[in-house]
Design a protein around this motif. Structure first.
Motif, PDB file in Angstrom:
ATOM      1  N   LYS A  39     -67.444 -26.119  45.778  1.00  0.00           N
ATOM      2  CA  LYS A  39     -66.704 -26.176  47.030  1.00  0.00           C
ATOM      3  C   LYS A  39     -67.105 -27.371  47.878  1.00  0.00           C
ATOM      4  N   GLU A  40     -67.967 -28.218  47.321  1.00  0.00           N
ATOM      5  CA  GLU A  40     -68.333 -29.462  47.991  1.00  0.00           C
ATOM      6  C   GLU A  40     -68.377 -30.567  46.945  1.00  0.00           C
ATOM      7  N   VAL A  88     -50.961 -26.685  41.386  1.00  0.00           N
ATOM      8  CA  VAL A  88     -52.241 -26.761  42.096  1.00  0.00           C
ATOM      9  C   VAL A  88     -52.168 -27.887  43.117  1.00  0.00           C
ATOM     10  N   TYR A  89     -52.663 -27.614  44.309  1.00  0.00           N
ATOM     11  CA  TYR A  89     -52.613 -28.569  45.418  1.00  0.00           C
ATOM     12  C   TYR A  89     -54.007 -28.808  45.980  1.00  0.00           C
ATOM     13  N   ILE A 106     -58.011 -26.077  48.247  1.00  0.00           N
ATOM     14  CA  ILE A 106     -57.401 -26.166  46.933  1.00  0.00           C
ATOM     15  C   ILE A 106     -56.590 -24.895  46.748  1.00  0.00           C
ATOM     16  N   ALA A 107     -55.318 -25.043  46.433  1.00  0.00           N
ATOM     17  CA  ALA A 107     -54.420 -23.896  46.308  1.00  0.00           C
ATOM     18  C   ALA A 107     -53.785 -23.865  44.931  1.00  0.00           C
ATOM     19  N   CYS A 108     -53.745 -22.680  44.328  1.00  0.00           N
ATOM     20  CA  CYS A 108     -53.009 -22.435  43.094  1.00  0.00           C
ATOM     21  C   CYS A 108     -51.803 -21.565  43.444  1.00  0.00           C
ATOM     22  N   GLN A 115     -58.736 -21.813  48.159  1.00  0.00           N
ATOM     23  CA  GLN A 115     -60.183 -21.927  48.281  1.00  0.00           C
ATOM     24  C   GLN A 115     -60.483 -23.037  49.281  1.00  0.00           C
ATOM     25  N   ASP A 116     -61.315 -22.753  50.270  1.00  0.00           N
ATOM     26  CA  ASP A 116     -61.742 -23.783  51.213  1.00  0.00           C
ATOM     27  C   ASP A 116     -62.792 -24.666  50.549  1.00  0.00           C
ATOM     28  N   VAL A 117     -62.598 -25.971  50.641  1.00  0.00           N
ATOM     29  CA  VAL A 117     -63.540 -26.924  50.051  1.00  0.00           C
ATOM     30  C   VAL A 117     -63.823 -28.028  51.067  1.00  0.00           C
ATOM     31  N   ARG A 118     -64.835 -28.829  50.775  1.00  0.00           N
ATOM     32  CA  ARG A 118     -65.215 -29.895  51.704  1.00  0.00           C
ATOM     33  C   ARG A 118     -65.589 -31.155  50.938  1.00  0.00           C
TER      34      ARG A 118
END
Length: 385
Positions: A53-54, A74-75, A109-111, A122-125
Protein backbone atom coordinates in the motif's frame (compact mmCIF):
# COMPACT_ATOMS: atom_id res chain seq x y z
CA UNK A 1 -2.47 24.84 -32.67
CA UNK A 2 -5.66 24.13 -34.58
CA UNK A 3 -6.80 21.39 -36.88
CA UNK A 4 -9.96 20.79 -38.87
CA UNK A 5 -9.86 17.37 -40.46
CA UNK A 6 -7.00 15.09 -41.54
CA UNK A 7 -4.91 17.84 -43.10
CA UNK A 8 -5.11 19.90 -39.93
CA UNK A 9 -4.23 16.90 -37.82
CA UNK A 10 -1.11 16.25 -39.90
CA UNK A 11 0.00 19.82 -39.32
CA UNK A 12 -0.61 19.55 -35.57
CA UNK A 13 1.27 16.28 -35.36
CA UNK A 14 4.16 17.48 -37.51
CA UNK A 15 4.61 20.73 -35.61
CA UNK A 16 4.29 19.11 -32.20
CA UNK A 17 6.65 16.28 -33.11
CA UNK A 18 9.19 18.73 -34.46
CA UNK A 19 9.07 20.58 -31.15
CA UNK A 20 9.77 17.39 -29.27
CA UNK A 21 12.62 16.39 -31.58
CA UNK A 22 14.19 19.80 -31.13
CA UNK A 23 14.37 19.40 -27.37
CA UNK A 24 17.62 18.48 -25.70
CA UNK A 25 18.12 14.97 -24.40
CA UNK A 26 17.79 14.28 -20.70
CA UNK A 27 17.77 11.39 -18.27
CA UNK A 28 14.69 9.34 -17.53
CA UNK A 29 14.03 7.46 -14.39
CA UNK A 30 15.16 3.85 -14.76
CA UNK A 31 13.29 2.40 -11.80
CA UNK A 32 9.94 1.49 -13.45
CA UNK A 33 10.81 -2.17 -13.33
CA UNK A 34 12.44 -2.18 -9.87
CA UNK A 35 10.77 -4.46 -7.32
CA UNK A 36 9.66 -1.61 -5.07
CA UNK A 37 7.93 0.03 -8.00
CA UNK A 38 5.86 -3.02 -8.96
CA UNK A 39 2.49 -3.42 -7.25
CA UNK A 40 0.82 -6.79 -7.76
CA UNK A 41 -2.95 -6.46 -8.06
CA UNK A 42 -5.00 -9.63 -7.69
CA UNK A 43 -8.61 -9.16 -8.75
CA UNK A 44 -11.49 -11.56 -8.12
CA UNK A 45 -15.26 -11.17 -8.38
CA UNK A 46 -15.43 -9.81 -4.84
CA UNK A 47 -11.93 -8.63 -3.88
CA UNK A 48 -9.05 -6.43 -4.98
CA UNK A 49 -5.81 -7.30 -3.25
CA UNK A 50 -2.60 -5.28 -3.59
CA UNK A 51 0.88 -6.46 -2.66
CA UNK A 52 1.79 -3.16 -1.02
CA UNK A 53 0.00 0.00 0.00
CA UNK A 54 3.07 2.22 -0.23
CA UNK A 55 5.45 2.67 -3.14
CA UNK A 56 7.91 5.34 -4.27
CA UNK A 57 6.57 8.29 -6.22
CA UNK A 58 7.59 8.32 -9.86
CA UNK A 59 6.86 5.42 -12.14
CA UNK A 60 4.82 2.57 -10.72
CA UNK A 61 3.93 -0.63 -12.55
CA UNK A 62 0.76 -2.58 -11.81
CA UNK A 63 1.11 -6.32 -12.38
CA UNK A 64 -2.55 -7.32 -12.63
CA UNK A 65 -4.03 -10.80 -12.52
CA UNK A 66 -7.74 -11.46 -12.81
CA UNK A 67 -8.55 -14.60 -10.83
CA UNK A 68 -12.29 -13.99 -11.01
CA UNK A 69 -14.95 -15.22 -13.41
CA UNK A 70 -15.85 -11.79 -14.77
CA UNK A 71 -14.06 -9.39 -17.08
CA UNK A 72 -12.62 -6.64 -14.90
CA UNK A 73 -10.84 -3.32 -15.09
CA UNK A 74 -8.28 -1.79 -12.73
CA UNK A 75 -7.71 1.89 -12.00
CA UNK A 76 -5.33 4.12 -10.12
CA UNK A 77 -7.48 6.99 -8.91
CA UNK A 78 -6.89 10.33 -7.25
CA UNK A 79 -8.85 10.76 -3.99
CA UNK A 80 -11.49 12.77 -5.90
CA UNK A 81 -11.94 9.87 -8.36
CA UNK A 82 -10.11 11.44 -11.27
CA UNK A 83 -8.28 8.73 -13.18
CA UNK A 84 -4.48 8.47 -13.13
CA UNK A 85 -4.45 5.39 -15.33
CA UNK A 86 -6.64 2.41 -16.12
CA UNK A 87 -6.65 -0.94 -17.82
CA UNK A 88 -9.98 -2.30 -19.03
CA UNK A 89 -11.20 -5.59 -20.48
CA UNK A 90 -8.98 -7.85 -18.38
CA UNK A 91 -10.46 -11.27 -19.00
CA UNK A 92 -10.81 -14.06 -16.41
CA UNK A 93 -7.55 -15.93 -15.92
CA UNK A 94 -5.48 -13.29 -17.74
CA UNK A 95 -2.70 -10.93 -16.71
CA UNK A 96 -1.91 -7.35 -17.69
CA UNK A 97 0.84 -4.88 -16.86
CA UNK A 98 0.41 -1.13 -16.91
CA UNK A 99 2.94 1.62 -16.11
CA UNK A 100 1.85 4.95 -14.63
CA UNK A 101 3.48 8.12 -13.37
CA UNK A 102 2.42 9.30 -9.90
CA UNK A 103 3.35 12.25 -7.74
CA UNK A 104 3.75 11.91 -3.97
CA UNK A 105 0.38 11.61 -2.29
CA UNK A 106 -2.67 9.46 -1.62
CA UNK A 107 -4.38 7.36 -4.27
CA UNK A 108 -6.80 4.46 -4.61
CA UNK A 109 -6.41 1.28 -6.62
CA UNK A 110 -9.83 0.06 -7.75
CA UNK A 111 -10.91 -3.21 -9.36
CA UNK A 112 -14.29 -3.28 -11.14
CA UNK A 113 -15.59 -6.84 -11.61
CA UNK A 114 -17.93 -6.83 -14.57
CA UNK A 115 -16.62 -3.33 -15.37
CA UNK A 116 -19.55 -1.76 -13.51
CA UNK A 117 -19.97 0.51 -10.50
CA UNK A 118 -17.34 2.21 -8.39
CA UNK A 119 -15.36 -0.96 -7.82
CA UNK A 120 -13.56 -2.54 -4.89
CA UNK A 121 -10.96 -0.10 -3.61
CA UNK A 122 -7.69 -0.08 -1.71
CA UNK A 123 -6.17 3.12 -0.34
CA UNK A 124 -2.50 3.42 -1.31
CA UNK A 125 0.20 6.07 -1.03
CA UNK A 126 3.07 7.20 -3.22
CA UNK A 127 5.91 8.26 -0.92
CA UNK A 128 8.96 10.42 -1.40
CA UNK A 129 9.63 14.04 -2.06
CA UNK A 130 9.54 14.20 -5.84
CA UNK A 131 7.81 12.82 -8.88
CA UNK A 132 9.39 10.99 -11.81
CA UNK A 133 12.48 12.50 -13.36
CA UNK A 134 11.46 12.90 -16.99
CA UNK A 135 13.41 13.22 -20.16
CA UNK A 136 12.87 16.92 -21.06
CA UNK A 137 11.46 15.82 -24.40
CA UNK A 138 8.57 14.19 -22.55
CA UNK A 139 7.72 17.46 -20.82
CA UNK A 140 7.54 19.03 -24.26
CA UNK A 141 5.40 16.14 -25.48
CA UNK A 142 2.90 16.71 -22.66
CA UNK A 143 2.81 20.46 -23.36
CA UNK A 144 2.30 19.86 -27.08
CA UNK A 145 -0.46 17.33 -26.45
CA UNK A 146 -2.21 19.68 -24.02
CA UNK A 147 -2.09 22.36 -26.72
CA UNK A 148 -3.56 19.86 -29.20
CA UNK A 149 -6.37 18.97 -26.78
CA UNK A 150 -7.06 22.65 -26.12
CA UNK A 151 -7.27 23.31 -29.85
CA UNK A 152 -9.75 20.47 -30.25
CA UNK A 153 -11.87 21.80 -27.38
CA UNK A 154 -11.79 25.32 -28.80
CA UNK A 155 -12.87 24.04 -32.22
CA UNK A 156 -15.58 21.80 -30.81
CA UNK A 157 -17.59 24.57 -29.15
CA UNK A 158 -18.70 26.41 -32.33
CA UNK A 159 -19.73 23.12 -33.95
CA UNK A 160 -21.52 21.98 -30.81
CA UNK A 161 -23.35 25.31 -30.59
CA UNK A 162 -24.52 24.86 -34.18
CA UNK A 163 -25.82 21.42 -33.25
CA UNK A 164 -27.47 22.70 -30.06
CA UNK A 165 -29.13 25.61 -31.88
CA UNK A 166 -30.68 23.24 -34.40
CA UNK A 167 -32.06 21.16 -31.52
CA UNK A 168 -33.36 24.25 -29.72
CA UNK A 169 -34.99 25.40 -32.97
CA UNK A 170 -36.71 22.02 -33.31
CA UNK A 171 -35.03 21.40 -36.67
CA UNK A 172 -34.48 17.63 -36.76
CA UNK A 173 -32.73 17.49 -40.14
CA UNK A 174 -30.34 20.36 -39.36
CA UNK A 175 -29.52 18.75 -36.01
CA UNK A 176 -28.80 15.41 -37.69
CA UNK A 177 -26.44 17.10 -40.12
CA UNK A 178 -24.57 18.93 -37.34
CA UNK A 179 -24.38 15.96 -34.95
CA UNK A 180 -21.29 14.03 -36.14
CA UNK A 181 -19.12 17.11 -36.88
CA UNK A 182 -19.83 18.40 -33.37
CA UNK A 183 -18.25 15.27 -31.87
CA UNK A 184 -14.95 15.06 -33.81
CA UNK A 185 -12.88 17.21 -31.44
CA UNK A 186 -14.14 15.35 -28.38
CA UNK A 187 -13.41 11.97 -29.95
CA UNK A 188 -9.86 13.06 -30.81
CA UNK A 189 -9.18 13.90 -27.17
CA UNK A 190 -10.56 10.68 -25.69
CA UNK A 191 -7.07 9.28 -24.87
CA UNK A 192 -7.09 11.70 -21.93
CA UNK A 193 -10.86 12.04 -21.41
CA UNK A 194 -10.58 10.57 -17.91
CA UNK A 195 -8.36 13.52 -16.95
CA UNK A 196 -11.35 15.85 -17.13
CA UNK A 197 -13.19 14.32 -14.17
CA UNK A 198 -16.94 13.90 -14.65
CA UNK A 199 -17.18 15.46 -18.12
CA UNK A 200 -17.15 12.17 -20.04
CA UNK A 201 -20.27 10.66 -18.40
CA UNK A 202 -22.07 13.97 -18.78
CA UNK A 203 -21.51 14.40 -22.51
CA UNK A 204 -20.73 10.99 -24.03
CA UNK A 205 -22.41 8.21 -22.05
CA UNK A 206 -24.72 5.72 -23.77
CA UNK A 207 -27.95 4.60 -22.10
CA UNK A 208 -26.48 1.22 -21.21
CA UNK A 209 -23.45 2.97 -19.72
CA UNK A 210 -25.44 4.56 -16.92
CA UNK A 211 -24.58 3.41 -13.43
CA UNK A 212 -26.93 1.16 -11.48
CA UNK A 213 -29.69 3.25 -9.95
CA UNK A 214 -29.50 6.02 -12.54
CA UNK A 215 -32.74 6.78 -14.36
CA UNK A 216 -32.42 7.37 -18.13
CA UNK A 217 -35.36 9.77 -17.98
CA UNK A 218 -33.53 12.14 -15.64
CA UNK A 219 -29.86 11.15 -15.49
CA UNK A 220 -29.03 10.49 -19.13
CA UNK A 221 -27.52 13.58 -20.72
CA UNK A 222 -25.19 14.43 -23.61
CA UNK A 223 -24.86 13.69 -27.28
CA UNK A 224 -26.23 10.15 -27.29
CA UNK A 225 -29.43 11.08 -25.50
CA UNK A 226 -30.04 13.63 -28.25
CA UNK A 227 -28.95 11.15 -30.92
CA UNK A 228 -31.73 8.79 -29.83
CA UNK A 229 -34.33 11.55 -29.99
CA UNK A 230 -33.25 12.59 -33.48
CA UNK A 231 -32.88 9.23 -35.18
CA UNK A 232 -35.13 6.85 -33.26
CA UNK A 233 -37.89 9.16 -32.05
CA UNK A 234 -37.65 11.62 -34.93
CA UNK A 235 -38.78 14.52 -32.80
CA UNK A 236 -37.50 17.20 -30.45
CA UNK A 237 -39.33 18.08 -27.27
CA UNK A 238 -38.75 20.45 -24.39
CA UNK A 239 -36.47 17.96 -22.64
CA UNK A 240 -34.20 17.70 -25.69
CA UNK A 241 -34.01 21.49 -25.98
CA UNK A 242 -33.02 21.66 -22.33
CA UNK A 243 -30.37 18.97 -22.82
CA UNK A 244 -28.91 20.80 -25.82
CA UNK A 245 -28.20 23.80 -23.61
CA UNK A 246 -26.77 21.58 -20.90
CA UNK A 247 -24.45 19.94 -23.44
CA UNK A 248 -22.95 23.33 -24.27
CA UNK A 249 -22.54 24.16 -20.57
CA UNK A 250 -20.69 20.89 -19.98
CA UNK A 251 -18.47 21.34 -23.05
CA UNK A 252 -17.59 24.86 -21.94
CA UNK A 253 -16.59 23.35 -18.59
CA UNK A 254 -14.44 20.80 -20.47
CA UNK A 255 -12.79 23.59 -22.44
CA UNK A 256 -11.77 25.29 -19.18
CA UNK A 257 -10.45 22.11 -17.58
CA UNK A 258 -7.91 21.28 -20.29
CA UNK A 259 -5.31 23.66 -18.91
CA UNK A 260 -5.31 22.07 -15.44
CA UNK A 261 -5.96 18.42 -16.34
CA UNK A 262 -3.36 15.98 -15.01
CA UNK A 263 -1.68 14.72 -18.20
CA UNK A 264 1.54 12.69 -18.15
CA UNK A 265 3.50 10.78 -20.79
CA UNK A 266 2.20 7.50 -19.40
CA UNK A 267 -1.41 8.70 -19.28
CA UNK A 268 -1.09 9.74 -22.93
CA UNK A 269 0.21 6.28 -23.85
CA UNK A 270 -2.17 4.28 -21.68
CA UNK A 271 -5.14 6.40 -22.71
CA UNK A 272 -4.45 5.80 -26.38
CA UNK A 273 -4.29 2.07 -25.77
CA UNK A 274 -7.49 2.00 -23.70
CA UNK A 275 -9.32 4.01 -26.34
CA UNK A 276 -8.40 1.54 -29.06
CA UNK A 277 -9.51 -1.32 -26.82
CA UNK A 278 -12.86 0.43 -26.48
CA UNK A 279 -13.06 0.79 -30.26
CA UNK A 280 -12.26 -2.89 -30.82
CA UNK A 281 -14.55 -4.34 -28.16
CA UNK A 282 -17.45 -1.92 -28.24
CA UNK A 283 -17.50 0.70 -30.94
CA UNK A 284 -16.80 -1.70 -33.82
CA UNK A 285 -20.04 -3.49 -32.98
CA UNK A 286 -22.00 -0.32 -33.72
CA UNK A 287 -22.88 0.33 -30.08
CA UNK A 288 -21.50 3.86 -29.95
CA UNK A 289 -23.66 5.45 -32.64
CA UNK A 290 -26.46 2.89 -32.64
CA UNK A 291 -29.08 5.35 -33.92
CA UNK A 292 -27.13 7.66 -36.25
CA UNK A 293 -24.66 5.04 -37.59
CA UNK A 294 -21.93 7.69 -37.74
CA UNK A 295 -19.48 5.30 -36.02
CA UNK A 296 -16.75 5.62 -38.63
CA UNK A 297 -16.46 9.34 -37.92
CA UNK A 298 -15.77 8.46 -34.28
CA UNK A 299 -13.29 5.72 -35.25
CA UNK A 300 -11.26 8.05 -37.43
CA UNK A 301 -11.18 10.78 -34.79
CA UNK A 302 -10.19 8.25 -32.10
CA UNK A 303 -7.31 6.94 -34.21
CA UNK A 304 -6.14 10.47 -34.98
CA UNK A 305 -6.10 11.36 -31.30
CA UNK A 306 -4.22 8.18 -30.40
CA UNK A 307 -1.74 8.68 -33.21
CA UNK A 308 -1.05 12.26 -32.16
CA UNK A 309 -0.30 11.06 -28.62
CA UNK A 310 2.01 8.38 -30.02
CA UNK A 311 3.78 10.76 -32.43
CA UNK A 312 4.70 13.08 -29.58
CA UNK A 313 6.10 10.24 -27.48
CA UNK A 314 7.77 8.53 -30.42
CA UNK A 315 11.26 10.13 -30.22
CA UNK A 316 11.87 8.82 -26.71
CA UNK A 317 10.18 5.49 -27.42
CA UNK A 318 12.35 5.01 -30.51
CA UNK A 319 15.53 5.29 -28.45
CA UNK A 320 14.27 2.90 -25.79
CA UNK A 321 12.47 0.36 -27.97
CA UNK A 322 13.08 0.82 -31.72
CA UNK A 323 11.35 -2.46 -32.61
CA UNK A 324 8.18 -1.30 -30.87
CA UNK A 325 8.17 1.99 -32.77
CA UNK A 326 8.63 0.17 -36.08
CA UNK A 327 5.65 -2.04 -35.31
CA UNK A 328 3.47 0.88 -34.18
CA UNK A 329 4.30 2.85 -37.33
CA UNK A 330 3.27 -0.13 -39.43
CA UNK A 331 0.02 -0.78 -37.59
CA UNK A 332 -1.08 2.88 -37.50
CA UNK A 333 -0.49 3.11 -41.27
CA UNK A 334 -2.42 -0.12 -41.91
CA UNK A 335 -5.41 0.99 -39.84
CA UNK A 336 -5.45 4.41 -41.49
CA UNK A 337 -5.49 2.82 -44.94
CA UNK A 338 -8.31 0.51 -43.93
CA UNK A 339 -10.47 3.34 -42.57
CA UNK A 340 -9.92 5.37 -45.73
CA UNK A 341 -11.68 2.65 -47.72
CA UNK A 342 -14.92 3.82 -46.15
CA UNK A 343 -14.83 7.44 -47.28
CA UNK A 344 -14.85 8.55 -50.90
CA UNK A 345 -12.92 11.75 -50.18
CA UNK A 346 -9.95 11.37 -47.82
CA UNK A 347 -9.85 15.12 -47.18
CA UNK A 348 -13.30 15.06 -45.57
CA UNK A 349 -15.09 13.28 -42.75
CA UNK A 350 -17.83 11.92 -45.01
CA UNK A 351 -17.82 8.22 -44.17
CA UNK A 352 -20.31 5.59 -45.24
CA UNK A 353 -23.12 4.87 -42.80
CA UNK A 354 -21.98 2.12 -40.45
CA UNK A 355 -25.14 0.08 -40.92
CA UNK A 356 -23.88 -0.49 -44.48
CA UNK A 357 -20.69 -2.14 -43.18
CA UNK A 358 -21.10 -5.90 -43.11
CA UNK A 359 -20.10 -8.40 -40.44
CA UNK A 360 -16.90 -9.49 -42.21
CA UNK A 361 -15.78 -5.90 -42.72
CA UNK A 362 -16.49 -5.08 -39.09
CA UNK A 363 -14.33 -8.01 -38.04
CA UNK A 364 -11.56 -6.76 -40.30
CA UNK A 365 -11.74 -3.38 -38.60
CA UNK A 366 -11.72 -5.00 -35.17
CA UNK A 367 -8.71 -7.15 -36.07
CA UNK A 368 -6.80 -4.11 -37.33
CA UNK A 369 -7.54 -2.15 -34.15
CA UNK A 370 -6.48 -5.10 -31.98
CA UNK A 371 -3.27 -5.47 -33.97
CA UNK A 372 -2.45 -1.87 -33.10
CA UNK A 373 -3.65 -1.96 -29.48
CA UNK A 374 -1.36 -4.85 -28.53
CA UNK A 375 1.96 -3.06 -29.23
CA UNK A 376 0.45 0.21 -28.02
CA UNK A 377 0.03 -1.44 -24.60
CA UNK A 378 3.85 -1.40 -24.33
CA UNK A 379 4.32 2.29 -25.16
CA UNK A 380 3.99 3.59 -21.59
CA UNK A 381 6.73 1.24 -20.37
CA UNK A 382 8.95 2.30 -23.28
CA UNK A 383 8.72 6.01 -22.48
CA UNK A 384 9.14 5.37 -18.73
CA UNK A 385 12.50 3.60 -19.07
Amino acid sequence: MRSAGPAGLSLVTAVATAAVLAAVSGCTEKGAGDDDRVVTVTATDDSCEVSTKEFPAGHVELAIENKGSKVTEVYILFPDDRVVTERENIGPGTKQRVTAEVKPGDYRIACKPGMRGKGIRQDVRATGGKAAQRDPRLDKAVAAYRAYVQAQADETLPKAREFAKAVEDGDVEAAKKAYAPSRIGWERTEPVAESFGDIDPKVDVREDGLEDGQDPATDWTGWHRLEKALWQDGKIGDREKELAGRLITDLEDWQKRVGTADITPTSMANGAKELLDEVATGKVTGEEERYSHTDLVDFKANVEGAETSYALLQPVARENDPALVKELDRQFAALGTLLDRYRPDTTSYDFVSYDKVGKADRKELSDAVNALAEPLSRLAAAVAK
